[in-house]
Design a protein around this motif. Sequence first.
Motif, mmCIF file in Angstrom:
data_model
loop_
_atom_site.group_PDB
_atom_site.id
_atom_site.type_symbol
_atom_site.label_atom_id
_atom_site.label_comp_id
_atom_site.label_asym_id
_atom_site.label_seq_id
_atom_site.Cartn_x
_atom_site.Cartn_y
_atom_site.Cartn_z
ATOM 1 N N GLU A 16 21.719 -32.466 71.061
ATOM 2 C CA GLU A 16 20.456 -32.490 71.799
ATOM 3 C C GLU A 16 20.018 -31.072 72.152
ATOM 4 O O GLU A 16 18.833 -30.739 72.079
ATOM 5 N N ARG A 17 20.964 -30.235 72.515
ATOM 6 C CA ARG A 17 20.629 -28.850 72.863
ATOM 7 C C ARG A 17 20.086 -28.100 71.647
ATOM 8 O O ARG A 17 19.081 -27.379 71.760
ATOM 9 N N SER A 18 20.728 -28.263 70.502
ATOM 10 C CA SER A 18 20.253 -27.571 69.299
ATOM 11 C C SER A 18 18.877 -28.074 68.886
ATOM 12 O O SER A 18 18.038 -27.302 68.408
ATOM 13 N N ARG A 19 18.614 -29.379 69.082
ATOM 14 C CA ARG A 19 17.286 -29.898 68.766
ATOM 15 C C ARG A 19 16.225 -29.264 69.664
ATOM 16 O O ARG A 19 15.127 -28.937 69.199
ATOM 17 N N ASP A 20 16.549 -29.078 70.930
ATOM 18 C CA ASP A 20 15.602 -28.436 71.848
ATOM 19 C C ASP A 20 15.299 -27.005 71.415
ATOM 20 O O ASP A 20 14.150 -26.557 71.489
ATOM 21 N N VAL A 21 16.335 -26.289 70.980
ATOM 22 C CA VAL A 21 16.146 -24.916 70.503
ATOM 23 C C VAL A 21 15.225 -24.907 69.289
ATOM 24 O O VAL A 21 14.301 -24.083 69.186
ATOM 25 N N LEU A 22 15.468 -25.829 68.354
ATOM 26 C CA LEU A 22 14.645 -25.912 67.148
ATOM 27 C C LEU A 22 13.201 -26.215 67.503
ATOM 28 O O LEU A 22 12.268 -25.586 66.978
ATOM 29 N N ILE A 23 12.980 -27.169 68.394
ATOM 30 C CA ILE A 23 11.608 -27.555 68.765
ATOM 31 C C ILE A 23 10.863 -26.386 69.385
ATOM 32 O O ILE A 23 9.696 -26.117 69.052
ATOM 33 N N TRP A 117 22.212 -24.599 60.278
ATOM 34 C CA TRP A 117 20.860 -25.000 60.660
ATOM 35 C C TRP A 117 20.121 -23.891 61.403
ATOM 36 O O TRP A 117 18.891 -23.784 61.305
ATOM 37 N N ILE A 118 20.847 -23.033 62.143
ATOM 38 C CA ILE A 118 20.186 -21.933 62.866
ATOM 39 C C ILE A 118 19.607 -20.930 61.875
ATOM 40 O O ILE A 118 18.436 -20.516 61.988
ATOM 41 N N GLU A 119 20.406 -20.534 60.896
ATOM 42 C CA GLU A 119 19.902 -19.611 59.876
ATOM 43 C C GLU A 119 18.793 -20.260 59.061
ATOM 44 O O GLU A 119 17.797 -19.605 58.709
ATOM 45 N N THR A 306 11.541 -41.721 35.708
ATOM 46 C CA THR A 306 10.545 -40.783 35.202
ATOM 47 C C THR A 306 10.659 -39.476 35.961
ATOM 48 O O THR A 306 11.160 -39.425 37.093
ATOM 49 N N SER A 307 10.196 -38.420 35.336
ATOM 50 C CA SER A 307 10.151 -37.100 35.960
ATOM 51 C C SER A 307 8.721 -36.814 36.394
ATOM 52 O O SER A 307 7.774 -37.065 35.647
ATOM 53 N N VAL A 308 8.576 -36.298 37.619
ATOM 54 C CA VAL A 308 7.247 -36.003 38.173
ATOM 55 C C VAL A 308 7.157 -34.496 38.400
ATOM 56 O O VAL A 308 7.785 -33.949 39.308
ATOM 57 N N ALA A 309 6.387 -33.817 37.572
ATOM 58 C CA ALA A 309 6.305 -32.361 37.640
ATOM 59 C C ALA A 309 5.385 -31.904 38.787
ATOM 60 O O ALA A 309 4.455 -32.613 39.170
ATOM 61 N N GLN A 310 5.689 -30.736 39.337
ATOM 62 C CA GLN A 310 4.852 -30.084 40.369
ATOM 63 C C GLN A 310 4.453 -31.090 41.447
ATOM 64 O O GLN A 310 3.289 -31.230 41.787
ATOM 65 N N ALA A 311 5.464 -31.731 42.007
ATOM 66 C CA ALA A 311 5.217 -32.818 42.936
ATOM 67 C C ALA A 311 5.102 -32.367 44.383
ATOM 68 O O ALA A 311 4.388 -32.990 45.177
ATOM 69 N N LEU A 312 5.783 -31.275 44.739
ATOM 70 C CA LEU A 312 5.929 -30.968 46.156
ATOM 71 C C LEU A 312 6.105 -29.475 46.376
ATOM 72 O O LEU A 312 6.730 -28.783 45.586
ATOM 73 N N ARG A 313 5.508 -28.993 47.503
ATOM 74 C CA ARG A 313 5.751 -27.606 47.943
ATOM 75 C C ARG A 313 6.829 -27.629 49.031
ATOM 76 O O ARG A 313 6.760 -28.410 49.960
ATOM 77 N N VAL A 314 7.811 -26.743 48.881
ATOM 78 C CA VAL A 314 8.912 -26.665 49.831
ATOM 79 C C VAL A 314 8.948 -25.261 50.439
ATOM 80 O O VAL A 314 9.006 -24.266 49.707
ATOM 81 N N ILE A 315 8.913 -25.204 51.761
ATOM 82 C CA ILE A 315 9.008 -23.920 52.459
ATOM 83 C C ILE A 315 10.443 -23.416 52.355
ATOM 84 O O ILE A 315 11.387 -24.127 52.682
ATOM 85 N N CYS A 316 10.619 -22.208 51.875
ATOM 86 C CA CYS A 316 11.973 -21.675 51.722
ATOM 87 C C CYS A 316 11.932 -20.135 51.711
ATOM 88 O O CYS A 316 10.883 -19.542 51.803
#
Length: 316
Positions: A16-23, A117-119, A306-316
């Motif tokens: 719960e504490r780590s979730r609060d930090v993330l939020i 998760w912190i990094e 099936t394969s779905v190309a260019q389906a999603l953007r991922v923040i990284c």
Amino acid sequence: MRALLVVNPKATTTSERSRDVLIRALRSAVDLRVEFTRRRGHAVTLVRDAAQHGVDVVVTLGGDGTVNEAVNGLMGALPYLPPMDGTTPAERLPALAVVPGGSTNVFARAVGLPKDWIEGTGVILEGLRAGRFRTIGLGRADDRYFTFCAGFGLDAGVIRRVERARSRGRVSTTALYLRSTFGEYLATDRRHPAISLERPAETAVDELATVIIQNTTPWTYLGDRAVSPNPDASFDLGLDVLGVRQLAVASTTRTVTQILSPRTNPHGRQVVQLHDVHEFTLLARRPEPFQLDGDYLGEREKVRFTSVAQALRVIC
């Protein structure tokens, strides 16, 4: 920028504490709404509704199961969004950001996020501020999407055993997976392989005992060690497939050794390997266990991939 944070309160490596930090950290960068999942499949509904109402980013805190549900929520919103000619699904949908909170976190590590998760949160905050993301393809099995792997046969049976053990209070460990693998192997009908693989305009491959499908590498981790039966699998290509014909002790031991080796691709008379496949169907003469992204989904006799190309953007 509007964001939805979907939290699995049962995530194994957060508190719960780590979730609060993330939020608090996320609220410093975006206009954030937080939702907690209450049951299996809940994240699909939460994310689909948020995508239909114009959220810009979906952030997940949980394991690979939470990520899979979020992805299915995003892709499920696509038919309800305004049409945009000439655009990919990734350009129409909100971006996805993943904070690793599960025991293995295969998808997060596959897109290059730190295991901690912190990094990982720090990387995501930098990516949000810089507008940095990568576009990935997805796999689809019938009407459900997956991010990194699927299985039909033995490996799905192993996951079924692990999930049953966890429901009895066991902790997900490498030792639990190894014991479950051995138990499932002994329980499998190894003399009568039941699976066939069919592709358009290609000869069917019959008498497969188990099939592993990858949308990227690795397939999984044993501790910190990446394991990849299809080492050339990539988010930028179609699906890679490994099928094993017989599960005799000698040949299976050889194949498993090859899979675990970082230098040797699986090969031999009992191994069928396909690279960059865009469509195929698995059929079985009897119901076989089936899994997507490490979640057991019951038994099936037929699954179309099936394969779905260019389906999603991922923040990284």
